[in-house]
Each structure stands twice: as C-alpha cells, then as structure tokens.
Design an enzyme around this catalytic site. Sequence first.
Site, mmCIF file in Angstrom:
data_model
loop_
_atom_site.group_PDB
_atom_site.id
_atom_site.type_symbol
_atom_site.label_atom_id
_atom_site.label_comp_id
_atom_site.label_asym_id
_atom_site.label_seq_id
_atom_site.Cartn_x
_atom_site.Cartn_y
_atom_site.Cartn_z
ATOM 1 N N HIS A 56 -21.983 -43.866 -9.554
ATOM 2 C CA HIS A 56 -22.777 -44.699 -8.654
ATOM 3 C C HIS A 56 -21.964 -45.966 -8.389
ATOM 4 C CE1 HIS A 56 -25.917 -42.580 -11.065
ATOM 5 N NE2 HIS A 56 -26.609 -42.573 -9.945
ATOM 6 N N ASP A 59 -22.234 -48.255 -11.306
ATOM 7 C CA ASP A 59 -21.670 -47.862 -12.605
ATOM 8 C C ASP A 59 -20.335 -48.584 -12.772
ATOM 9 O OD1 ASP A 59 -23.737 -46.047 -12.961
ATOM 10 O OD2 ASP A 59 -22.573 -44.340 -12.216
ATOM 11 N N MET A 90 -17.093 -36.894 -6.451
ATOM 12 C CA MET A 90 -18.407 -37.219 -5.894
ATOM 13 C C MET A 90 -18.755 -38.663 -6.223
ATOM 14 S SD MET A 90 -21.760 -37.748 -7.095
ATOM 15 C CE MET A 90 -22.694 -36.707 -8.204
ATOM 16 N N GLU A 183 -30.418 -34.503 -3.589
ATOM 17 C CA GLU A 183 -30.861 -34.032 -4.900
ATOM 18 C C GLU A 183 -32.361 -34.254 -5.053
ATOM 19 O OE1 GLU A 183 -28.585 -35.742 -8.083
ATOM 20 O OE2 GLU A 183 -30.090 -35.249 -9.590
ATOM 21 N N LYS A 185 -36.102 -34.091 -7.022
ATOM 22 C CA LYS A 185 -36.712 -34.222 -8.350
ATOM 23 C C LYS A 185 -38.214 -34.409 -8.137
ATOM 24 C CE LYS A 185 -36.181 -36.846 -12.658
ATOM 25 N NZ LYS A 185 -35.462 -37.943 -13.339
ATOM 26 N N GLU A 219 -30.486 -29.771 -9.509
ATOM 27 C CA GLU A 219 -30.276 -30.080 -10.937
ATOM 28 C C GLU A 219 -31.186 -29.219 -11.800
ATOM 29 O OE1 GLU A 219 -29.845 -34.140 -12.306
ATOM 30 O OE2 GLU A 219 -31.195 -33.733 -13.989
ATOM 31 N N HIS A 222 -34.420 -30.792 -13.043
ATOM 32 C CA HIS A 222 -35.434 -31.183 -12.068
ATOM 33 C C HIS A 222 -36.321 -30.006 -11.649
ATOM 34 C CE1 HIS A 222 -32.800 -34.878 -10.867
ATOM 35 N NE2 HIS A 222 -33.126 -34.856 -12.142
ATOM 36 N N ASP A 247 -25.870 -30.205 -10.393
ATOM 37 C CA ASP A 247 -26.028 -31.013 -11.605
ATOM 38 C C ASP A 247 -26.463 -30.099 -12.740
ATOM 39 O OD1 ASP A 247 -25.303 -33.291 -10.270
ATOM 40 O OD2 ASP A 247 -27.191 -34.361 -10.586
ATOM 41 N N ASP A 257 -37.941 -36.180 -18.296
ATOM 42 C CA ASP A 257 -36.595 -35.759 -17.876
ATOM 43 C C ASP A 257 -35.639 -35.881 -19.062
ATOM 44 O OD1 ASP A 257 -34.366 -35.195 -16.356
ATOM 45 O OD2 ASP A 257 -34.258 -37.184 -15.460
ATOM 46 N N ASP A 259 -32.520 -34.232 -19.722
ATOM 47 C CA ASP A 259 -31.060 -34.293 -19.482
ATOM 48 C C ASP A 259 -30.247 -33.830 -20.684
ATOM 49 O OD1 ASP A 259 -31.156 -35.212 -16.846
ATOM 50 O OD2 ASP A 259 -31.224 -37.316 -17.447
ATOM 51 N N ASP A 289 -24.729 -33.590 -15.477
ATOM 52 C CA ASP A 289 -25.571 -34.786 -15.370
ATOM 53 C C ASP A 289 -26.515 -34.753 -16.567
ATOM 54 O OD1 ASP A 289 -26.927 -36.997 -14.692
ATOM 55 O OD2 ASP A 289 -27.921 -36.174 -12.936
HETATM 56 C C1 GCO Z 1 -31.866 -38.504 -12.649
HETATM 57 C C2 GCO Z 1 -30.878 -38.001 -11.618
HETATM 58 C C3 GCO Z 1 -29.672 -38.850 -11.489
HETATM 59 C C4 GCO Z 1 -28.845 -38.508 -10.264
HETATM 60 C C5 GCO Z 1 -27.787 -39.519 -10.070
HETATM 61 C C6 GCO Z 1 -26.818 -39.169 -8.986
HETATM 62 O O1 GCO Z 1 -32.763 -37.753 -12.950
HETATM 63 O O2 GCO Z 1 -31.714 -39.615 -13.140
HETATM 64 O O3 GCO Z 1 -30.534 -36.709 -11.968
HETATM 65 O O4 GCO Z 1 -28.908 -38.743 -12.653
HETATM 66 O O5 GCO Z 1 -28.266 -37.248 -10.385
HETATM 67 O O6 GCO Z 1 -28.407 -40.718 -9.749
HETATM 68 O O7 GCO Z 1 -27.400 -39.259 -7.794
HETATM 69 MN MN MN Z 2 -28.906 -35.502 -11.281
HETATM 70 MN MN MN Z 3 -31.876 -35.842 -13.544
#
Ligand code: GCO
Ligand code: MN
Ligand code: MN
Length: 389
Positions: A56, A59, A90, A183, A185, A219, A222, A247, A257, A259, A289
């Site tokens: 990002h 970041d 990316m 993306e 979610k 993802e 998600h 992702d 979430d 991850d 991700d």
């Molecule tokens: C989340 C998302 C993020 C995005 C990221 C890139 O659930 O936080 O998956 O991690 O993927 O902001 O756009």
């Molecule tokens: Mn993501």
């Molecule tokens: Mn995510």
Amino acid sequence: MYVPRPEHHFTFGMWTYANAGRDPFGDPVRPLPDLDFHCAAAAKLAELGAYGVNLHDNDLVPIDATAAERDAIARRYAQALADAGLCVPMATTNLFSHPVFKDGAFTSPVPSVRAYALQKAMLGIDLGVQLGAKIYVFWGGREGSEVDAGKDPVDSIKRYRDAFNYLIAYAKDQGYDIKFALEAKPNEPRGHIFLPTTGAMLGFIATLDDPTQCGVNPEVAHETMAGLNFPHAVAQAMDAGKLFHIDLNDQEPGRYDQDFRFGAANLKSSFFLVKLLEDRGYAGMKHFDAHAYRTEDRDGVWDFCRGCMRTYLILQEKVARFNADAEIQGLIADLLADRDQVAGYLAPYSGPQAAALKAHSFDIDALGRRGSRLELLDQLTVELLLGVR
Ligand code: GCO
Ligand code: MN
Ligand code: MN
C-alpha cells in the site's frame, strides 16, 4: 523438493510479513516496521525464495510525507529491492486507515472525501508504476455501511463506478501499463461492505466504461467468511478472463478475518484451489495476504512465510499425483463417459437436433439409480492428501 524459487512467483504484502500483531483487543506483539526493516526484509524474502513484495502507498510512505520525502523513500526502497533481486508486481492504496475514510472513500457521502480518495489513489498509482507494478488492487474495506440511513446503496455503487471510470481514464492518460484488480470482502471493518463477493465484483466490472482494464483479486479468507466455496469463485473469475491476481491465505468459516498461513485451516479446499490454478495455467502472482499468529516473534514470521510457500508447493506436487493416479482418473473418466450416447443432443442448438431431443425417450429411473462413486473418489483424494497414496 518444495523449495520456493522466484519462478514460482510467490509474493508477500509488505503489510503481511511486517504485521505487528495488533488486534481490536491487544497491542502489537512485534516491533512496528520502519524503512530499515523493510529493506532488510527484502533480502530475507529473497533468501526464502519469494519473487516480490506488494505494498500500500502508506506501508512505505507516511500519509503526510512531502513529494520530496516520498521520492527519497521510494528510491531507497527500490535500491534495496534491486539489491535483493525482488520486484513489486502489485501495489494498492490505503483507503481505510485514516479517520477521513470512516464512512468510505470512493463511496463516502462527503464530496471532499471522495475527491481526496481520488487524489490519493492517483498518487498511489504513480508510486506503484514508479516501483514497477503491473497490477493495482482496490480493496474497499470502508466502502460500506452499518445502517443504510445515511448512505443510499444505489448512489453508493454509482459513486464507486464513477471512481473506477475516473482512475482507469487517469492511468490511460498517463500511458501507464497497469491493470486494476478489485477485491471483494463481505464485512470487516464495515458491518456490510458493498460488492461483497467476487461474483458481485464481476457483475460490477461489466458496467465500467472500459471493463477490459479491470479484473478481480479474490481472497480465500473473504469468500470463506461469506460461507462460499473459494475455488468456485476463482473458477468464475477464470471463466470470465478476469483472474488478474489472487490473495492466498486461510480462514475458518463464521469467524473474524483470520488471515491464516496458506493451508492452515482447510487443506482439502486449498488442494482444490492449487489444482484449479495449476491445471488451468494461472500465470499471475501467487500473493500471500496472511499474517503470522499473534504468538510469534519476528523469527516466527519467517517460519510463516516459508510455510505459505512450502504448503503451496507440496499441494502442487499432490495435484500432479492426483492427475497421474490411474484409479482416480479412471473414476473421473467413468463419471464423464457418454454411456447412453447422447452427445449429439448436447451440441449447439439447431432446429432438427432440438426436435430429435424432444422426441427422445430417457430412462430417468435407471439414470437416477446410477451411482457416481464420489465416496470412493473423495476417499482416494483424502488418502492422497494424507500421504498414504
Ligand atoms: C483485508 C484485505 C487487505 C487487502 C489489501 C490490499 O482483509 O484486510 O484482504 O489485506 O488485500 O488492503 O488491497
Ligand atoms: Mn486481501
Ligand atoms: Mn483479507
């Protein structure tokens, strides 16, 4: 075996390996990253066999940096990447952390917030292109609502569309070689996020001024949060020619979430995902991700990165085994066999063929009695995954 190499195209988000383990109830458990850490991490990721780092805007560059500060940071980081032999395939914009985005960015009801979001996205695209990115992801974490009282959903989707039309026009106007990947979610951080699934995104993309510039970034976590089958979502994106990025992580259904490390929760679904990507020749980045568990220190984070890539490669080898397994392939061939010789009826429509099909008599009771042997096929798959086959 199972050694990650750059040609596997494994990438990590800067926000993933650098995740400090903060959660809504707890403080960071690992140090907050700075530029020195990111430069050193590039070398470490290269040593582990990764191909690239995604980021990002914020970041890397603080939200309040001047243009000169931003260029100095980008130059230093680009040098660290070049020294490590990594790239940035990316990039994306953080349109969710700052309080200004508390009721959305592109879908905010406040015109100045929408204009600021466009400005920030254009600058983020400039930075991504400067670092070599070919894909620009949009994840609309704050593009939603808790209640619909103050945010009309139809107007919101129109605003969302206006923003992408604007930014696609901007990227073209600059002559940038970059495509967008949206993306989806379902929720978190908003109670409800607009366009909550990959399927919803695909429908939305078709309504853009130039849909060719835009695909999806599905993802694992998600779609799983929404209780959906992730490989099916990916398949629909592939079928539409829209799988521009992915992702990878893992998630238990019905939770926040999470991850998790790729393959940490649903091995069978991860296997069928890898099978889909490999069998169908997905050529994009395999982006993780995900976050290390909050129990880990920074060394544990490198175990996590290694684990994501290693599990992918192990599953890739299982896919090759599955595809070469005579008993498994025999069962699949039996399922597909045209035992009643009706293939002619399934050809594209013609009047005479349709008339013949209408006149055909099917023994539906016999067809209904026929077993599929999916129990055996599934058991063989499980045995293969358990390593006894
Ligand atoms: C989340 C998302 C993020 C995005 C990221 C890139 O659930 O936080 O998956 O991690 O993927 O902001 O756009
Ligand atoms: Mn993501
Ligand atoms: Mn995510």
